[in-house]
Design an enzyme around this catalytic site. Structure first.
Site, PDB file in Angstrom:
ATOM      1  N   GLY A 218     -15.797   2.631  -5.045  1.00  0.00           N
ATOM      2  CA  GLY A 218     -16.088   4.038  -5.306  1.00  0.00           C
ATOM      3  C   GLY A 218     -17.334   4.290  -6.113  1.00  0.00           C
TER       4      GLY A 218
ATOM      5  N   TYR B  77       0.846  -1.189   0.000  1.00  0.00           N
ATOM      6  CA  TYR B  77       0.000   0.000   0.000  1.00  0.00           C
ATOM      7  C   TYR B  77       0.885   1.244   0.000  1.00  0.00           C
ATOM      8  CZ  TYR B  77      -4.230  -2.705   1.197  1.00  0.00           C
ATOM      9  OH  TYR B  77      -5.307  -3.582   1.195  1.00  0.00           O
TER      10      TYR B  77
END
Length: 318
Positions: free
Chosen positions: A196, A43
């Site tokens: 999203g 990440y």
């Protein structure tokens, strides 16, 4: 309200884009009783782990449960190009994560995906050795099928399986959820907002988010306008209930499966609280049916690009 139904996803956290707000979000989550913090050694090229290490310096160790995924490979241009879950390399990957986090052990360690060319038994066997040595407390898996889970669990009990699950991605309902329940494996759901798409902000944003290899093509300039029809239909239900769309779809996950833990990915204390408030939304069986009927009546464009697999470390889409 069972706050343990939620975990904080830390994918968006890094040291270069408003790190203070991310740290405040981590502290707010812990203060409100959220213990599960989910990250990955890839990440933001390790910056998520570094930021977590800073945020947790003065937090008692028993206050949090760190889940770390490993293995995804990115190039300098931030494009995904492979996966490394070679058992010989796992020890080194864990070493780097422990250093960035400033910890002696992680609570849950799991490959970010499985390489079809490497027997899952070999991966779990190496993780079991690391657990025996005290560097990890529990072994997990991510985005696998029921057969792979059963094979892995024969080598060592699997604590948690992390799976993509949302109104627009319900394939795990058929086989993997029943298998996990049968074996006593916890289920951690990510992507409840459809990466999203199922979000209020997408209806008011000036730009269409760009697609990513991990998230698929649902949000690109070609597919987003078509996919917004579903978003608008679901938003009408949320409006009738007086809640945000993001809260509605999160509440759907939590209500549909009372044992599932839902990951919420945010770097904002405000959005964190909005997600926590999802725990208070009461959805009846009629509500569940209405929501699912609407979701099933729309085609999602670009979703097929999200089925990512790896063979000999090389990614492809099925």
């Amino acid at each position: 309200m069972n706050i343990n139904r939620l975990g904080l996803g830390c994918m968006g956290m890094n040291l270069t884009r408003n790190p203070d707000q991310s740290i405040k979000t981590i502290h707010a989550a812990i203060d409100k009783g959220i213990t599960l913090l989910n990250t990955g050694n890839f990440y933001n090229s390790g910056e998520s782990e570094l930021l977590l290490g800073q945020a947790l310096k003065n937090i008692p160790r028993e206050k949090f449960f760190i889940s770390v995924k490993f293995g995804v490979l990115f190039s300098p241009d931030r494009k995904l190009y492979g996966l490394d879950v070679n058992p010989f390399h796992i020890k080194a990957q864990l070493t780097y994560s422990l250093h960035r986090l400033g910890l002696d052990y992680v609570d849950l360690y799991q490959p970010a995906r499985i390489d079809t060319a490497i027997p899952v038994e070999d991966v779990i066997g190496e993780l079991a050795e690391l657990k025996k040595a005290g560097y990890i407390r529990n072994i997990g898996l991510t985005e696998i099928d029921a057969e792979t889970l059963r094979r892995a669990n024969k080598i060592h009990p699997i604590h948690t399986v992390e799976l993509q699950y949302s109104l627009i991605e319900r394939s795990i309902e058929e086989n993997i959820i029943p298998a996990a329940k049968e074996l006593g494996v916890n289920i951690l759901a990510f992507g409840a907002l459809g990466h999203g798409l199922l979000n209020d902000r997408i209806l008011t944003g000036g730009k269409s988010p760009t697609a990513s290899p991990m998230g698929g093509a649902m949000l690109n300039a070609e597919n987003l306008p078509k996919n917004l029809e579903l978003v608008k239909a679901l938003k009408s239900i949320a409006d009738k209930k007086g809640v945000l769309l993001s809260q509605l779809v999160t509440a759907w996950v939590l209500t549909k499966w009372p044992d599932i833990i839902c990951l919420i990915g945010t770097t904002s204390p405000e959005h964190l609280q909005q997600n926590i408030d999802s725990l208070n939304i009461n959805l009846t069986s009629e509500d569940i049916n209405e929501i699912e009927n609407i979701a099933d009546s729309y085609k999602i464009y670009g979703k097929e690009m999200r089925n990512l697999i790896f063979t000999n470390g090389i990614p492809s889409f099925k």
